[in-house]
Design a protein around this motif. Sequence first.
Motif, PDB file in Angstrom:
ATOM      1  N   ASP A   1      -1.471   8.495  -0.090  1.00  0.00           N
ATOM      2  CA  ASP A   1      -1.931   9.422  -1.134  1.00  0.00           C
ATOM      3  C   ASP A   1      -0.808  10.349  -1.563  1.00  0.00           C
ATOM      4  O   ASP A   1      -0.672  10.667  -2.745  1.00  0.00           O
ATOM      5  CB  ASP A   1      -3.116  10.250  -0.635  1.00  0.00           C
ATOM      6  CG  ASP A   1      -4.392   9.425  -0.529  1.00  0.00           C
ATOM      7  OD1 ASP A   1      -4.456   8.357  -1.153  1.00  0.00           O
ATOM      8  OD2 ASP A   1      -5.315   9.871   0.170  1.00  0.00           O
ATOM      9  N   THR A   2       0.028  10.773  -0.622  1.00  0.00           N
ATOM     10  CA  THR A   2       1.134  11.679  -0.941  1.00  0.00           C
ATOM     11  C   THR A   2       2.098  11.029  -1.918  1.00  0.00           C
ATOM     12  O   THR A   2       2.521  11.646  -2.897  1.00  0.00           O
ATOM     13  CB  THR A   2       1.879  12.082   0.356  1.00  0.00           C
ATOM     14  OG1 THR A   2       0.941  12.640   1.261  1.00  0.00           O
ATOM     15  CG2 THR A   2       2.984  13.063   0.082  1.00  0.00           C
ATOM     16  N   VAL A   3       2.440   9.767  -1.665  1.00  0.00           N
ATOM     17  CA  VAL A   3       3.345   9.044  -2.558  1.00  0.00           C
ATOM     18  C   VAL A   3       2.711   8.866  -3.932  1.00  0.00           C
ATOM     19  O   VAL A   3       3.345   9.111  -4.965  1.00  0.00           O
ATOM     20  CB  VAL A   3       3.742   7.679  -1.951  1.00  0.00           C
ATOM     21  CG1 VAL A   3       4.458   6.807  -2.969  1.00  0.00           C
ATOM     22  CG2 VAL A   3       4.610   7.883  -0.720  1.00  0.00           C
ATOM     23  N   LEU A   4       1.433   8.477  -3.968  1.00  0.00           N
ATOM     24  CA  LEU A   4       0.763   8.251  -5.246  1.00  0.00           C
ATOM     25  C   LEU A   4       0.632   9.541  -6.049  1.00  0.00           C
ATOM     26  O   LEU A   4       0.805   9.538  -7.270  1.00  0.00           O
ATOM     27  CB  LEU A   4      -0.609   7.626  -5.011  1.00  0.00           C
ATOM     28  CG  LEU A   4      -0.582   6.191  -4.477  1.00  0.00           C
ATOM     29  CD1 LEU A   4      -1.985   5.718  -4.149  1.00  0.00           C
ATOM     30  CD2 LEU A   4       0.095   5.249  -5.450  1.00  0.00           C
ATOM     31  N   GLU A   5       0.335  10.655  -5.378  1.00  0.00           N
ATOM     32  CA  GLU A   5       0.193  11.922  -6.083  1.00  0.00           C
ATOM     33  C   GLU A   5       1.525  12.416  -6.641  1.00  0.00           C
ATOM     34  O   GLU A   5       1.564  13.108  -7.651  1.00  0.00           O
ATOM     35  CB  GLU A   5      -0.419  12.971  -5.158  1.00  0.00           C
ATOM     36  CG  GLU A   5      -1.886  12.701  -4.875  1.00  0.00           C
ATOM     37  CD  GLU A   5      -2.478  13.609  -3.804  1.00  0.00           C
ATOM     38  OE1 GLU A   5      -1.787  14.548  -3.363  1.00  0.00           O
ATOM     39  OE2 GLU A   5      -3.624  13.356  -3.402  1.00  0.00           O
ATOM     40  N   ALA A   6       2.634  12.067  -6.002  1.00  0.00           N
ATOM     41  CA  ALA A   6       3.953  12.502  -6.460  1.00  0.00           C
ATOM     42  C   ALA A   6       4.523  11.586  -7.539  1.00  0.00           C
ATOM     43  O   ALA A   6       5.495  11.955  -8.209  1.00  0.00           O
ATOM     44  CB  ALA A   6       4.916  12.572  -5.272  1.00  0.00           C
TER      45      ALA A   6
ATOM     46  N   GLU B   1       0.838  -1.194   0.000  1.00  0.00           N
ATOM     47  CA  GLU B   1       0.000   0.000   0.000  1.00  0.00           C
ATOM     48  C   GLU B   1       0.875   1.246   0.000  1.00  0.00           C
ATOM     49  O   GLU B   1       1.957   1.248   0.583  1.00  0.00           O
ATOM     50  CB  GLU B   1      -0.911   0.007   1.226  1.00  0.00           C
ATOM     51  CG  GLU B   1      -1.949  -1.088   1.170  1.00  0.00           C
ATOM     52  CD  GLU B   1      -2.926  -0.980   2.317  1.00  0.00           C
ATOM     53  OE1 GLU B   1      -3.180   0.140   2.773  1.00  0.00           O
ATOM     54  OE2 GLU B   1      -3.420  -2.033   2.737  1.00  0.00           O
ATOM     55  N   TYR B   2       0.388   2.296  -0.661  1.00  0.00           N
ATOM     56  CA  TYR B   2       1.102   3.560  -0.727  1.00  0.00           C
ATOM     57  C   TYR B   2       0.188   4.672  -0.237  1.00  0.00           C
ATOM     58  O   TYR B   2      -1.009   4.643  -0.458  1.00  0.00           O
ATOM     59  CB  TYR B   2       1.538   3.852  -2.169  1.00  0.00           C
ATOM     60  CG  TYR B   2       2.491   2.818  -2.719  1.00  0.00           C
ATOM     61  CD1 TYR B   2       3.842   2.874  -2.424  1.00  0.00           C
ATOM     62  CD2 TYR B   2       2.032   1.770  -3.511  1.00  0.00           C
ATOM     63  CE1 TYR B   2       4.715   1.924  -2.913  1.00  0.00           C
ATOM     64  CE2 TYR B   2       2.902   0.814  -4.003  1.00  0.00           C
ATOM     65  CZ  TYR B   2       4.249   0.898  -3.698  1.00  0.00           C
ATOM     66  OH  TYR B   2       5.109  -0.039  -4.174  1.00  0.00           O
TER      67      TYR B   2
END
Length: 154
Positions: A5-10, A2-3
């Motif tokens: 939201d901050t990681v996914l948005e970047a 799992e990642y």
Amino acid sequence: MEYSDTVLEATPERAAKFLMGIGAVAAIRTLMAGAGMTDDDILEGRGLLLDILAAPRQAGASADTDDARAQRAATGELEQWDEPNFARYGAALRRRFPNVNAYVFKDLSASTGTTAVRGVTTLAASAAVQEATGDKFPENLVCPTAREAPEARE
């Protein structure tokens, strides 16, 4: 795995910088090739990045696809659904379960676009957690994704 939201948005920005670095700096490309990266890997990465950005893979491709129209229609339905139902559910929770209301609606309000989708998803997740733990929502409080009305479950 799992990642956040901050990681996914970047991720799209990081992927673009990575691909640009490989293409722009010959030493990096040489080192990556030595480690097994091929032109096909770079093209695959570019294609995945374009998918994330919703960019067309070919020139002249129609921007108004069936999927895009369906997504806009679904987003529009959720935008229309969230305002009256958030108000109704918020009122019911405030009256009978103020602590639950404070928790569920802490950072949640009716909105538009992807924020509306995220808001309804958050409310649906709250309902799913409530249902999974065996607790019941107050009478007539039904998540929009529920398969049955409360009276049908009882």
